[in-house]
Design an enzyme around this catalytic site. Sequence first.
Site, PDB file in Angstrom:
ATOM      1  N   CYS A 177       2.225 -11.342   4.803  1.00  0.00           N
ATOM      2  CA  CYS A 177       2.368 -10.477   3.634  1.00  0.00           C
ATOM      3  C   CYS A 177       3.638  -9.616   3.742  1.00  0.00           C
ATOM      4  O   CYS A 177       4.599  -9.990   4.428  1.00  0.00           O
ATOM      5  CB  CYS A 177       1.117  -9.613   3.429  1.00  0.00           C
ATOM      6  SG  CYS A 177       0.994  -8.937   1.750  1.00  0.00           S
ATOM      7  N   ALA A 199       0.814  -1.223   0.000  1.00  0.00           N
ATOM      8  CA  ALA A 199       0.000   0.000   0.000  1.00  0.00           C
ATOM      9  C   ALA A 199       0.845   1.271   0.000  1.00  0.00           C
ATOM     10  O   ALA A 199       0.552   2.226  -0.719  1.00  0.00           O
ATOM     11  CB  ALA A 199      -0.947  -0.011   1.199  1.00  0.00           C
ATOM     12  N   GLY A 200       1.898   1.299   0.805  1.00  0.00           N
ATOM     13  CA  GLY A 200       2.734   2.490   0.877  1.00  0.00           C
ATOM     14  C   GLY A 200       3.462   2.761  -0.421  1.00  0.00           C
ATOM     15  O   GLY A 200       3.518   3.903  -0.900  1.00  0.00           O
ATOM     16  N   ASP A 214      -3.907  -2.442   4.292  1.00  0.00           N
ATOM     17  CA  ASP A 214      -4.122  -1.715   3.050  1.00  0.00           C
ATOM     18  C   ASP A 214      -5.161  -0.628   3.239  1.00  0.00           C
ATOM     19  O   ASP A 214      -5.090   0.416   2.604  1.00  0.00           O
ATOM     20  CB  ASP A 214      -4.546  -2.686   1.948  1.00  0.00           C
ATOM     21  CG  ASP A 214      -3.363  -3.447   1.388  1.00  0.00           C
ATOM     22  OD1 ASP A 214      -2.859  -3.040   0.328  1.00  0.00           O
ATOM     23  OD2 ASP A 214      -2.924  -4.428   2.007  1.00  0.00           O
ATOM     24  N   LYS A 218       5.958  -2.501   4.779  1.00  0.00           N
ATOM     25  CA  LYS A 218       7.117  -1.709   5.192  1.00  0.00           C
ATOM     26  C   LYS A 218       6.944  -1.189   6.609  1.00  0.00           C
ATOM     27  O   LYS A 218       7.908  -1.117   7.375  1.00  0.00           O
ATOM     28  CB  LYS A 218       7.312  -0.541   4.221  1.00  0.00           C
ATOM     29  CG  LYS A 218       7.908  -0.936   2.888  1.00  0.00           C
ATOM     30  CD  LYS A 218       9.359  -1.364   3.026  1.00  0.00           C
ATOM     31  CE  LYS A 218       9.998  -1.645   1.688  1.00  0.00           C
ATOM     32  NZ  LYS A 218      11.389  -2.153   1.840  1.00  0.00           N
ATOM     33  N   ALA A 219       5.704  -0.829   6.972  1.00  0.00           N
ATOM     34  CA  ALA A 219       5.460  -0.315   8.319  1.00  0.00           C
ATOM     35  C   ALA A 219       5.681  -1.407   9.367  1.00  0.00           C
ATOM     36  O   ALA A 219       6.309  -1.175  10.400  1.00  0.00           O
ATOM     37  CB  ALA A 219       4.047   0.245   8.415  1.00  0.00           C
ATOM     38  N   ARG A 252      -6.177  -0.221  -8.694  1.00  0.00           N
ATOM     39  CA  ARG A 252      -6.386  -1.148  -7.576  1.00  0.00           C
ATOM     40  C   ARG A 252      -7.509  -0.601  -6.696  1.00  0.00           C
ATOM     41  O   ARG A 252      -7.358   0.466  -6.108  1.00  0.00           O
ATOM     42  CB  ARG A 252      -5.109  -1.300  -6.729  1.00  0.00           C
ATOM     43  CG  ARG A 252      -3.892  -1.863  -7.432  1.00  0.00           C
ATOM     44  CD  ARG A 252      -4.026  -3.336  -7.780  1.00  0.00           C
ATOM     45  NE  ARG A 252      -4.252  -4.192  -6.651  1.00  0.00           N
ATOM     46  CZ  ARG A 252      -3.293  -4.685  -5.847  1.00  0.00           C
ATOM     47  NH1 ARG A 252      -2.033  -4.337  -6.050  1.00  0.00           N
ATOM     48  NH2 ARG A 252      -3.595  -5.489  -4.855  1.00  0.00           N
TER      49      ARG A 252
END
Length: 322
Positions: free
Chosen positions: A133, A22-23, A202, A136-137, A63
Amino acid sequence: MPLVPEVLEIAKKIKNMEIRGAGKIARSAARALQIQAEKSTAKDAEELWAELKEAARILFHTRPTAVSLPNALRYVMHRAKLAYHGGADLETLRFTVVNAAKEFIHNSEKAIEKIGEIGARRIEDGDVIMTHCHSKAAISVMKTAWEQGKSLKVIVTETRPRWQGKITAKELASYGIPVIYVVDGAARHYMKMTDKVVMGADSITANGAVINKIGTSLIALTAKEHRVWVMIAAETYKFHPETMLGQLVEIEMRDPTEVVPEEELRTWPNNIRVENPAFDVTPPEYVDVIITERGIIPPYAAIDILREEFGWALKYREPWEE
């Protein structure tokens, strides 16, 4: 109207998941608008504004589930809209878009660092963490705790059908963190040795429900059964403003050939339908805390973040739809 080829390429890569997470999707969308502004051959502000709207529309439809994408577009296009309707000339509008995109990307990257610092305080020396999954966070939380000298071990699920868990496992291992890589179906088996679950998101809805990669809700449910803490690491731009108005989050259904290869699928009986939902919804009662760059909140406080961050967005049509 001519769009810069790089912009169309970014949209294509987001759609086919060459750009994933997402990021990264959000930052890529902002970057695409920046590229359009920088490389446009528009003759005036009106022409550039039309190109930006077209670029944003194309990116928006790549998306449907990850709200980070439209929130990135809103961030840049809202500022561009104010400049354009305020009478900005071509170069002023171009500067506004480039500056807004760079600002969003910078804030996004700093948010991940801050989430890592805040989340690492909840990680204890010796913890065994399960993750799912590629976030990054979430990785930032574990990496920061490791760099603080805390001893960790991370159980990473493979995350079918696209195996994003492989990316996570390799990245964590590159920092020196011990990793156990397991199939998705083994999550319950390994939960008994898990101290905390740390995952990304997400989208996050107004009631604190978490939309994340398919399989997330099963892991959260298993964690609740074992009384294991579930922590969701997510930047505030992943909170979904439209859910304050009752809109449901669309769950993206992807190509069945990601699950069963096309050659094999041709030989299957016609009365077997292969479905491939990319995401699922984890109820807020299965989540203990959400870690944001603004601090740790309980799921039911998501509505407060939404009101503060995106209240303005609900008063207008999307800038690219006008």
